[in-house]
Design a protein around this motif. Structure first.
Motif, PDB file in Angstrom:
ATOM      1  N   ASN A  91       0.801  -1.218   0.000  1.00 32.25           N
ATOM      2  CA  ASN A  91       0.000   0.000   0.000  1.00 32.25           C
ATOM      3  C   ASN A  91       0.837   1.272   0.000  1.00 32.25           C
ATOM      4  O   ASN A  91       0.407   2.293  -0.524  1.00 32.25           O
ATOM      5  N   ASN A  92       2.029   1.232   0.573  1.00 30.43           N
ATOM      6  CA  ASN A  92       2.880   2.429   0.587  1.00 30.43           C
ATOM      7  C   ASN A  92       3.220   2.885  -0.827  1.00 30.43           C
ATOM      8  O   ASN A  92       3.293   4.078  -1.101  1.00 30.43           O
ATOM      9  N   GLN A  94       1.370   2.326  -3.547  1.00 30.91           N
ATOM     10  CA  GLN A  94       0.137   2.885  -4.114  1.00 30.91           C
ATOM     11  C   GLN A  94      -0.122   4.293  -3.574  1.00 30.91           C
ATOM     12  O   GLN A  94      -0.484   5.188  -4.334  1.00 30.91           O
ATOM     13  N   LYS A  95       0.090   4.501  -2.287  1.00 28.97           N
ATOM     14  CA  LYS A  95      -0.096   5.833  -1.709  1.00 28.97           C
ATOM     15  C   LYS A  95       0.857   6.841  -2.340  1.00 28.97           C
ATOM     16  O   LYS A  95       0.477   7.975  -2.618  1.00 28.97           O
ATOM     17  N   ARG A  96       2.090   6.425  -2.566  1.00 32.31           N
ATOM     18  CA  ARG A  96       3.068   7.313  -3.184  1.00 32.31           C
ATOM     19  C   ARG A  96       2.645   7.660  -4.611  1.00 32.31           C
ATOM     20  O   ARG A  96       2.732   8.807  -5.027  1.00 32.31           O
ATOM     21  N   ASN A  98      -0.402   7.713  -5.754  1.00 30.97           N
ATOM     22  CA  ASN A  98      -1.556   8.619  -5.627  1.00 30.97           C
ATOM     23  C   ASN A  98      -1.096  10.042  -5.336  1.00 30.97           C
ATOM     24  O   ASN A  98      -1.634  11.005  -5.888  1.00 30.97           O
ATOM     25  N   ARG A  99      -0.118  10.176  -4.455  1.00 32.34           N
ATOM     26  CA  ARG A  99       0.396  11.510  -4.114  1.00 32.34           C
ATOM     27  C   ARG A  99       1.020  12.188  -5.330  1.00 32.34           C
ATOM     28  O   ARG A  99       0.770  13.361  -5.606  1.00 32.34           O
TER      29      ARG A  99
END
Length: 163
Positions: A91-92, A94-96, A98-99
């Motif tokens: 998930n990290n 994917q979050k990156r 997205n950011r």
């Protein structure tokens, strides 16, 4: 993002990529079956841009690991030297993504979109569907054809070349 787009690597493989998998002289990622989804070893070539970027990243990672006394050889680490993604969802990463998408006004940026972009780019350059499928680690060509989003008009146009 660029590494995923230019190699078609899935997010799980990216999260587990180690320096030992990078062949700088041959400009190849030599992926062992243990980090590839279908468990088949894979060779993925990459271009000069990635040679330079990966080289800088590996050198910076060494500095970070020394500073925080970490002992790993992951290519993608946190600012404290730990593996960037440790869970099954990664998930990290994917979050990156997205950011970055928000920051740069990019739409539809996710790991699968990057893999689809890789596949589509190769296909448009004339790469064989079987080679694309193997590079993506797919065991079935039908999965690869779904990645390419070929509509019936595109298929017809492509077939005209062979008649």
């Amino acid at each position: 993002m660029l590494l995923m787009y230019k190699t078609g690597m899935c997010v799980e493989t990216l999260a587990n990529l180690k320096e030992e998998h990078i062949d700088f002289n041959g400009a190849l990622l030599r992926l062992s079956g243990e980090i590839v989804k279908n468990r088949e070893p894979l060779l993925l070539p990459y271009d000069e841009t990635l040679v330079q970027l990966l080289s800088v990243l590996v050198n910076k990672n060494d500095e970070i690991r020394r500073a925080y006394k970490k002992d790993n050889k992951f290519v993608f680490i946190t600012k404290y030297g730990d593996q960037i993604a440790t869970g099954p969802s990664n998930n990290n990463i994917q979050k990156r993504l997205n950011r970055y998408a928000r920051e740069y006004g990019l739409k539809n940026i996710n790991p699968h979109a990057l893999r689809r972009g890789f596949a589509k780019s190769l296909f448009e350059k004339g790469a064989n569907l079987t080679d694309i499928s193997r590079a993506l680690g797919h065991s079935d060509l039908s999965v690869t054809t779904k990645y390419l989003y070929l509509d019936k008009n595109e298929v017809a146009e492509n077939l005209w070349r062979f008649l």
